[in-house]
Design a protein around this motif. Structure first.
Motif, short mmCIF file in Angstrom:
data_model
loop_
_atom_site.label_atom_id
_atom_site.label_comp_id
_atom_site.label_asym_id
_atom_site.label_seq_id
_atom_site.Cartn_x
_atom_site.Cartn_y
_atom_site.Cartn_z
N ARG A 167 8.09 16.68 -5.68
CA ARG A 167 8.39 16.52 -7.11
C ARG A 167 9.24 15.29 -7.33
O ARG A 167 10.10 15.01 -6.50
N PRO A 168 9.08 14.56 -8.39
CA PRO A 168 8.20 14.80 -9.52
C PRO A 168 6.82 14.17 -9.37
O PRO A 168 6.05 14.16 -10.32
N LEU A 169 6.51 13.64 -8.16
CA LEU A 169 5.21 13.00 -7.98
C LEU A 169 4.07 14.00 -8.17
O LEU A 169 4.23 15.20 -7.93
N CYS A 187 -9.33 14.44 7.77
CA CYS A 187 -8.43 13.35 7.42
C CYS A 187 -8.48 13.14 5.92
O CYS A 187 -9.56 13.03 5.34
N LEU A 188 -7.31 13.14 5.31
CA LEU A 188 -7.21 13.04 3.86
C LEU A 188 -6.19 11.97 3.47
O LEU A 188 -5.26 11.70 4.21
N ARG A 189 -6.39 11.43 2.29
CA ARG A 189 -5.42 10.51 1.69
C ARG A 189 -4.84 11.22 0.47
O ARG A 189 -5.58 11.75 -0.36
N LEU A 190 -3.52 11.25 0.37
CA LEU A 190 -2.85 11.84 -0.79
C LEU A 190 -2.36 10.69 -1.65
O LEU A 190 -1.47 9.93 -1.24
N GLU A 191 -2.97 10.50 -2.80
CA GLU A 191 -2.61 9.42 -3.71
C GLU A 191 -1.55 9.91 -4.68
O GLU A 191 -1.72 10.94 -5.33
N ALA A 192 -0.45 9.16 -4.77
CA ALA A 192 0.70 9.57 -5.58
C ALA A 192 0.67 8.90 -6.95
O ALA A 192 0.25 7.75 -7.09
N GLY A 231 1.18 9.64 -14.91
CA GLY A 231 -0.13 9.23 -14.42
C GLY A 231 -0.20 7.83 -13.84
O GLY A 231 -1.28 7.40 -13.42
N GLU A 232 0.91 7.12 -13.76
CA GLU A 232 0.91 5.77 -13.19
C GLU A 232 0.85 5.85 -11.67
O GLU A 232 1.61 6.58 -11.04
N ARG A 233 -0.09 5.10 -11.07
CA ARG A 233 -0.23 5.08 -9.61
C ARG A 233 0.99 4.49 -8.94
O ARG A 233 1.57 3.52 -9.42
N ILE A 234 1.37 5.08 -7.80
CA ILE A 234 2.46 4.58 -6.95
C ILE A 234 1.91 4.48 -5.53
O ILE A 234 2.17 5.34 -4.68
N PRO A 235 1.15 3.42 -5.23
CA PRO A 235 0.50 3.31 -3.92
C PRO A 235 1.47 3.34 -2.74
O PRO A 235 1.11 3.81 -1.66
N GLN A 236 2.69 2.86 -2.92
CA GLN A 236 3.65 2.85 -1.82
C GLN A 236 4.09 4.26 -1.42
O GLN A 236 4.68 4.45 -0.36
#
Length: 135
Positions: free
Chosen positions: A28-30, A49-54, A59-64
């Motif tokens: 949280r809060p992601l 194998c999975l990718r968890l996109e934050a 709703g703004e992407r946070i790729p880092q």
């Protein structure tokens, strides 16, 4: 596209929602979306194998803050690794019978990073959800 033998999308379970909900709770809060990772190395060797996109709550992407999650069996044991997707400088978490932090480049043990406790909680929650009979 899921990794080979991936249960994502099967009639029995919706693993992507389960993983996303666990990540939302533990980080949280992601907010998280779960994507099968077509670029994962050694797909034949891994169970999943999975990718968890934050994203932010808005709703703004946070790729880092994106994570790579590998779920695999070793004998009867379920093991997980969690690592930050695009940051080879941050340690990765292996969780088998207990959590172990390792330097991504060398595999040497390291201390839990300040932002690591939510990942440990996520690994524990996923193991409990995926293998509930293993106490």
């Amino acid at each position: 596209m899921p990794c080979p033998e991936s249960p994502i999308g099967s009639a029995n379970t919706d693993l992507s929602r389960l993983v996303a909900s666990a990540a939302d709770l533990c980080r949280r809060p992601l907010r998280h979306a779960v994507v099968a990772d077509p670029e994962a190395p050694d797909l034949q060797r891994l169970d999943l194998c999975l990718r968890l996109e934050a994203r932010t709550p808005e709703g703004e992407r946070i790729p880092q803050e994106d994570l790579d999650l590998e779920i695999y069996r070793s004998g009867d044991a379920l093991n997980l690794t969690l690592s930050w997707r695009d940051d080879g400088e941050r340690p990765l978490l292996w969780h088998g019978s207990h959590p172990v932090w390792m330097e991504a480049a060398t595999g040497q043990r390291s201390v839990c990073p300040p932002e690591g406790l939510p990942l440990e909680a996520l690994a524990r929650r996923l193991k409990a959800l995926l293998q509930p009979d293993q106490g």
